[in-house]
Scaffold this motif. Structure first.
Motif, PDB file in Angstrom:
ATOM      1  N   THR A 154       2.343 -14.088  76.295  1.00 37.96           N
ATOM      2  CA  THR A 154       3.365 -14.468  75.321  1.00 37.96           C
ATOM      3  C   THR A 154       4.229 -15.605  75.854  1.00 37.96           C
ATOM      4  O   THR A 154       4.569 -16.536  75.113  1.00 37.96           O
ATOM      5  CB  THR A 154       4.246 -13.254  74.975  1.00 37.96           C
ATOM      6  OG1 THR A 154       3.411 -12.193  74.488  1.00 37.96           O
ATOM      7  CG2 THR A 154       5.281 -13.612  73.928  1.00 37.96           C
ATOM      8  N   TRP A 212       2.263 -18.776  75.590  1.00 36.19           N
ATOM      9  CA  TRP A 212       2.174 -19.233  74.198  1.00 36.19           C
ATOM     10  C   TRP A 212       3.484 -19.857  73.733  1.00 36.19           C
ATOM     11  O   TRP A 212       3.494 -20.897  73.062  1.00 36.19           O
ATOM     12  CB  TRP A 212       1.797 -18.050  73.320  1.00 36.19           C
ATOM     13  CG  TRP A 212       1.722 -18.396  71.865  1.00 36.19           C
ATOM     14  CD1 TRP A 212       0.699 -19.014  71.207  1.00 36.19           C
ATOM     15  CD2 TRP A 212       2.747 -18.155  70.881  1.00 36.19           C
ATOM     16  NE1 TRP A 212       1.015 -19.167  69.873  1.00 36.19           N
ATOM     17  CE2 TRP A 212       2.262 -18.664  69.643  1.00 36.19           C
ATOM     18  CE3 TRP A 212       4.001 -17.569  70.927  1.00 36.19           C
ATOM     19  CZ2 TRP A 212       3.007 -18.585  68.479  1.00 36.19           C
ATOM     20  CZ3 TRP A 212       4.742 -17.489  69.769  1.00 36.19           C
ATOM     21  CH2 TRP A 212       4.248 -17.990  68.561  1.00 36.19           C
ATOM     22  N   LEU A 213       4.621 -19.224  74.094  1.00 31.28           N
ATOM     23  CA  LEU A 213       5.927 -19.757  73.698  1.00 31.28           C
ATOM     24  C   LEU A 213       6.182 -21.128  74.322  1.00 31.28           C
ATOM     25  O   LEU A 213       6.652 -22.059  73.650  1.00 31.28           O
ATOM     26  CB  LEU A 213       7.039 -18.785  74.101  1.00 31.28           C
ATOM     27  CG  LEU A 213       7.195 -17.520  73.261  1.00 31.28           C
ATOM     28  CD1 LEU A 213       8.228 -16.589  73.879  1.00 31.28           C
ATOM     29  CD2 LEU A 213       7.582 -17.864  71.828  1.00 31.28           C
ATOM     30  N   ASN A 253       3.991 -23.326  75.414  1.00 29.99           N
ATOM     31  CA  ASN A 253       3.125 -24.345  74.826  1.00 29.99           C
ATOM     32  C   ASN A 253       3.517 -24.651  73.384  1.00 29.99           C
ATOM     33  O   ASN A 253       3.317 -25.778  72.912  1.00 29.99           O
ATOM     34  CB  ASN A 253       1.661 -23.899  74.903  1.00 29.99           C
ATOM     35  CG  ASN A 253       1.065 -24.123  76.276  1.00 29.99           C
ATOM     36  OD1 ASN A 253       0.441 -25.153  76.545  1.00 29.99           O
ATOM     37  ND2 ASN A 253       1.255 -23.172  77.180  1.00 29.99           N
ATOM     38  N   SER A 254       4.082 -23.668  72.677  1.00 33.35           N
ATOM     39  CA  SER A 254       4.575 -23.935  71.326  1.00 33.35           C
ATOM     40  C   SER A 254       5.764 -24.888  71.344  1.00 33.35           C
ATOM     41  O   SER A 254       6.002 -25.630  70.394  1.00 33.35           O
ATOM     42  CB  SER A 254       4.979 -22.636  70.637  1.00 33.35           C
ATOM     43  OG  SER A 254       3.878 -21.766  70.519  1.00 33.35           O
ATOM     44  N   ASN A 265       5.958 -27.333  73.376  1.00 36.23           N
ATOM     45  CA  ASN A 265       5.437 -28.559  74.007  1.00 36.23           C
ATOM     46  C   ASN A 265       5.780 -28.636  75.492  1.00 36.23           C
ATOM     47  O   ASN A 265       6.083 -29.715  76.021  1.00 36.23           O
ATOM     48  CB  ASN A 265       5.952 -29.811  73.277  1.00 36.23           C
ATOM     49  CG  ASN A 265       5.356 -29.955  71.898  1.00 36.23           C
ATOM     50  OD1 ASN A 265       4.181 -29.662  71.684  1.00 36.23           O
ATOM     51  ND2 ASN A 265       6.163 -30.385  70.939  1.00 36.23           N
TER      52      ASN A 265
END
Length: 312
Positions: free
Chosen positions: A103, A106-107, A109-110, A112
């Motif tokens: 998680t 993912w956060l 990379n979300s 950037n």
């Protein structure tokens, strides 16, 4: 004149409280930085790598999760582990660590921030050591006060036994489980002090996170019943004690059974029996207190005599 002096004293007290809160916040921030930075020694001296066997296995599992998604993760049969038998990963690991790091990756990379899975795994333990220090502050403050909470937080940030389990690159279950353990105890004490069902629900969710993270969740489900039983024996039963314990057993056990590696062990293994026994006892005690409240002392004695006679 007197009212003006009292208003000045009130405003001075408010300013002192505000200053104390701001100072405590900055001290907590520094404790978090200390807890994080003191665990970066291996990275600074050598390089950012996963070390030891279990952390590397957890890193492989996290790589698979981020690459293939959570559905494939639950059904992944890894033929390279426990060779030549293989291993069903979704049903044999505590997934809390993997899901937490996945998680975080993912956060980031979300937003950037393109960090690799390995980098996130390396720094997960130091990050959660700061969280654990703050959770220790909350727990100790709830019991004793702000000064004791700050002292406990800084001690946990520097204690060698915890550093050895949360150093950068030591990507094992304890990396997040120690935080979950302390935070669950904090929410239990908070519920006990407030009698709030909201905190009781949060306590069950924190216990669920602990179950997901580490097999040491049995510490919680045995220590809390011991405390509840001690309170009952010493005559300290109250509705707040009931609210703190009963939802934890019911909701916590239901949520724990959802973790594949635990499953029906949440109600079938011996380490959970003490919690169920105390659950029965606290309901008997609650019924006795309820009957005592609606009957006169004389009728209550008659009822107790009748129940004891029938029981014998």
């Amino acid at each position: 004149m007197a009212s003006a002096e009292s208003s000045r004293e009130t405003s001075a007290g408010t300013l002192r409280n505000a200053f104390g809160n701001v100072l405590s916040f900055f001290i907590l921030l520094l404790i978090g930085v200390l807890a994080f930075s003191i665990r970066l020694f291996s990275v600074i001296k050598y390089e950012s790598v996963i070390h030891e066997f279990d952390p590397y296995f957890n890193y492989r599992v996290t790589q698979f999760l981020t690459k293939n998604g959570i559905y494939d993760f639950w059904n992944w049969f890894d033929d390279r582990t426990w060779y030549p038998l293989g291993r069903v990963i979704g049903g044999t690991v505590y997934p809390g660590l993997t899901l937490t790091a996945g998680t975080l990756w993912w956060l980031l990379n979300s937003l950037n921030i393109p960090l690799s899975v390995e980098t996130v795994c390396v720094f997960t333990a130091p990050i959660f050591s700061a969280f654990a220090s703050w959770a220790t502050y909350l727990l100790t403050k709830e019991v004793k006060g702000t000064g004791a909470g700050l002292t406990a937080a800084v001690l946990l940030a520097m204690v060698p036994s915890y550093i050895s389990r949360s150093v950068a690159g030591s990507y094992d279950n304890e990396a997040v489980a120690i935080f979950a353990l302390i935070f669950t105890f904090y929410l239990y004490i908070k519920t006990l002090n407030t009698g709030s069902l909201f905190y009781a629900t949060l306590n069950a969710l924190a216990y669920f996170y602990m179950v997901c993270s580490w097999g040491g969740y049995t510490f919680i489900i045995n220590l809390i019943p011991m405390h509840v039983l001690l309170c009952i024996v010493t005559g300290r039963y109250s509705s707040r004690l009931y609210i703190a314990y009963a939802p934890l057993v019911v909701l916590g056990t239901l949520l724990a059974a959802l973790v594949p590696v635990v499953g029906f062990n949440a109600v079938m293994t011996s380490e959970h029996f003490a919690s169920f026994l105390v659950f029965i006892i606290i309901h008997v005690v609650a019924l006795v207190y309820y009957v005592k409240g609606i009957l006169s002392p004389r009728m209550f004695k008659v009822a107790v005599t009748l129940v004891v006679s029938v029981g014998l």
